[in-house]
Design a protein around this motif. Sequence first.
Motif, mmCIF file in Angstrom:
data_model
loop_
_atom_site.group_PDB
_atom_site.id
_atom_site.type_symbol
_atom_site.label_atom_id
_atom_site.label_comp_id
_atom_site.label_asym_id
_atom_site.label_seq_id
_atom_site.Cartn_x
_atom_site.Cartn_y
_atom_site.Cartn_z
ATOM 1 N N ASN A 138 -0.048 8.158 23.687
ATOM 2 C CA ASN A 138 0.021 8.099 24.916
ATOM 3 C C ASN A 138 -1.335 8.696 25.529
ATOM 4 N N THR A 139 -1.945 7.886 26.183
ATOM 5 C CA THR A 139 -3.491 8.170 26.422
ATOM 6 C C THR A 139 -3.746 8.428 27.955
ATOM 7 N N GLY A 140 -4.295 9.282 28.345
ATOM 8 C CA GLY A 140 -4.928 9.514 29.855
ATOM 9 C C GLY A 140 -6.279 8.953 29.692
ATOM 10 N N GLN A 141 -6.971 9.644 30.947
ATOM 11 C CA GLN A 141 -8.379 9.239 31.198
ATOM 12 C C GLN A 141 -9.242 9.603 30.058
ATOM 13 N N VAL A 142 -10.082 8.678 29.476
ATOM 14 C CA VAL A 142 -11.081 9.155 28.314
ATOM 15 C C VAL A 142 -12.426 8.438 28.959
ATOM 16 N N GLN A 143 -13.401 9.509 28.860
ATOM 17 C CA GLN A 143 -14.631 8.960 29.208
ATOM 18 C C GLN A 143 -15.110 7.772 28.314
ATOM 19 N N SER A 144 -15.702 6.648 28.582
ATOM 20 C CA SER A 144 -16.139 5.736 27.837
ATOM 21 C C SER A 144 -17.241 4.631 28.466
ATOM 22 N N SER A 145 -17.572 3.507 27.965
ATOM 23 C CA SER A 145 -18.424 2.587 28.549
ATOM 24 C C SER A 145 -17.710 1.925 29.705
ATOM 25 N N THR A 146 -16.342 1.683 29.459
ATOM 26 C CA THR A 146 -15.334 0.990 30.493
ATOM 27 C C THR A 146 -15.057 2.080 31.633
ATOM 28 N N MET A 147 -14.772 3.336 31.187
ATOM 29 C CA MET A 147 -14.142 4.392 32.258
ATOM 30 C C MET A 147 -15.419 5.218 32.458
ATOM 31 N N ARG A 148 -16.530 4.907 32.958
ATOM 32 C CA ARG A 148 -17.516 5.552 33.476
ATOM 33 C C ARG A 148 -17.309 6.661 34.635
ATOM 34 N N ALA A 187 0.734 -1.184 -0.136
ATOM 35 C CA ALA A 187 0.117 0.037 -0.022
ATOM 36 C C ALA A 187 0.927 1.207 -0.098
ATOM 37 N N SER A 188 2.107 1.077 0.627
ATOM 38 C CA SER A 188 3.023 2.350 0.731
ATOM 39 C C SER A 188 3.258 2.759 -0.486
ATOM 40 N N ARG A 189 3.333 1.762 -1.729
ATOM 41 C CA ARG A 189 3.806 2.322 -3.068
ATOM 42 C C ARG A 189 3.222 3.453 -3.621
ATOM 43 N N THR A 190 2.070 3.844 -3.146
ATOM 44 C CA THR A 190 1.255 4.918 -3.573
ATOM 45 C C THR A 190 1.245 6.151 -2.556
ATOM 46 N N GLY A 191 1.608 5.969 -1.405
ATOM 47 C CA GLY A 191 1.582 6.944 -0.554
ATOM 48 C C GLY A 191 1.767 6.455 0.915
ATOM 49 N N PRO A 192 1.772 7.517 1.952
ATOM 50 C CA PRO A 192 2.098 6.930 3.387
ATOM 51 C C PRO A 192 0.986 6.156 3.885
ATOM 52 N N VAL A 193 1.701 5.231 4.686
ATOM 53 C CA VAL A 193 0.763 4.082 5.600
ATOM 54 C C VAL A 193 1.231 4.535 7.131
ATOM 55 N N LEU A 194 0.205 4.468 7.800
ATOM 56 C CA LEU A 194 0.332 4.680 9.409
ATOM 57 C C LEU A 194 -0.241 3.680 10.187
ATOM 58 N N VAL A 195 0.456 3.259 11.230
ATOM 59 C CA VAL A 195 -0.102 2.342 12.102
ATOM 60 C C VAL A 195 0.068 2.761 13.344
ATOM 61 N N GLN A 196 -0.896 3.235 14.150
ATOM 62 C CA GLN A 196 -0.830 3.630 15.572
ATOM 63 C C GLN A 196 -1.401 2.798 16.602
ATOM 64 N N PHE A 197 -0.760 2.569 17.681
ATOM 65 C CA PHE A 197 -1.114 1.764 18.837
ATOM 66 C C PHE A 197 -1.720 2.765 20.038
ATOM 67 N N ILE A 198 -2.826 2.553 20.399
ATOM 68 C CA ILE A 198 -3.482 3.627 21.586
ATOM 69 C C ILE A 198 -2.769 3.021 22.836
ATOM 70 N N GLY A 199 -1.853 3.822 23.407
ATOM 71 C CA GLY A 199 -1.358 3.661 24.710
ATOM 72 C C GLY A 199 -1.828 4.022 25.930
ATOM 73 N N SER A 200 -1.271 4.111 26.893
ATOM 74 C CA SER A 200 -1.573 4.432 28.149
ATOM 75 C C SER A 200 -0.723 5.426 28.870
ATOM 76 N N GLN A 201 -1.119 6.265 29.672
ATOM 77 C CA GLN A 201 -0.164 6.931 30.668
ATOM 78 C C GLN A 201 0.199 5.963 31.886
ATOM 79 N N ALA A 202 -0.623 4.688 32.040
ATOM 80 C CA ALA A 202 -0.128 3.645 32.861
ATOM 81 C C ALA A 202 1.149 3.091 32.342
ATOM 82 N N GLY A 203 1.333 3.031 31.031
ATOM 83 C CA GLY A 203 2.726 2.442 30.692
ATOM 84 C C GLY A 203 3.839 3.539 31.125
ATOM 85 N N GLU A 204 3.607 4.580 31.402
ATOM 86 C CA GLU A 204 4.583 5.333 31.945
ATOM 87 C C GLU A 204 4.728 5.428 33.302
#
Length: 311
Positions: free
Chosen positions: A233-243, A174-191
């Motif tokens: 690097n992700t901090g607290q986000v409101q969601s169904s698991t972070m109520r 896919a990168s032959r026609t343009g940039p490709v990006l892979v992102q991992f949602i992390g956590s400040q807990a990892g720090e």
Amino acid sequence: MLSVVQILAVVGIVSLVLQLYRLLSFIWLYFLRPSTVHRYLHGPPAYALVTGASDGIGKAIAAELYNQGFNLILHGRNEAKLLNVVDQIRGSARARDVKYFFADASDADHDFERILAPFKDLNITVIVHNVGSSPLTREKINGLSKTDLMDIINRNAIFPLMVTHTLLTQLHLASRTGPVLVQFIGSQAGELSPARLAVYAGSKAFLKALARGLDTDERVWDTQTSVRFAYLNTGQVQSSTMRIPSSLATPTSERYAEAVVARMGCGWRQYCPYWMHSIQAWCAQLLGESAADTFAAQAVADLIAVHEKQS
């Protein structure tokens, strides 16, 4: 020969310049930089793959990418919830493709080649590894079963690793026609590695190292491709698991998803997509390890109390 006062003055000036550069970079990234997400809409119809898309942050990121022009490949464990997300997105006025697959990310025995085979001919230009979670419990690791521990590791680290492993050759094409990006949602807990979340924190730290190593492979050893990797690097986000109530420091899933998509293509290998999380990460560095540990432990205790009250 420089005096002690002169040396200290030079050190102070260098430190000031570095902090000024950091401030200017902060302002540019979060308030001035135009979005470059459309750089990834190239080649044949471009697809974005989002894991853990049946709820919360993953669902919101999928909707945001769809609104930006991407076709979608969505992953989820809960069939009913994921199909509901697919129906909601397909029900919009836009007529783009939405594909999906089911897999329990806690399971280590998946045949990833088989699971992803239906998408092997698609032009995947963006992957967001959102899948991941950890139970909020007062138990130390010796209070959890081996199955519980392996579920956390598989869900947060092994599943994203194996999906990336399976699709990497396809991403290079896919990168032959343009940039490709892979992102991992992390956590400040990892720090911070807070109390009661050691295994979860370790799995996120693994993703951080993985993203850096894979990106270095592409930048330094395989310079003919334009596949890039980033850890968010992700901090607290409101969601169904972070109520918890949303606030300036705790955005809704939708607000966070907008921040994630807006920062895509910024060129940084590790960063906080949401500006208040970046300030929190900086403050944690200033606090020092001991104070940060105490603060993080109290924050986890408060979250556990909220979770127990809502259960």
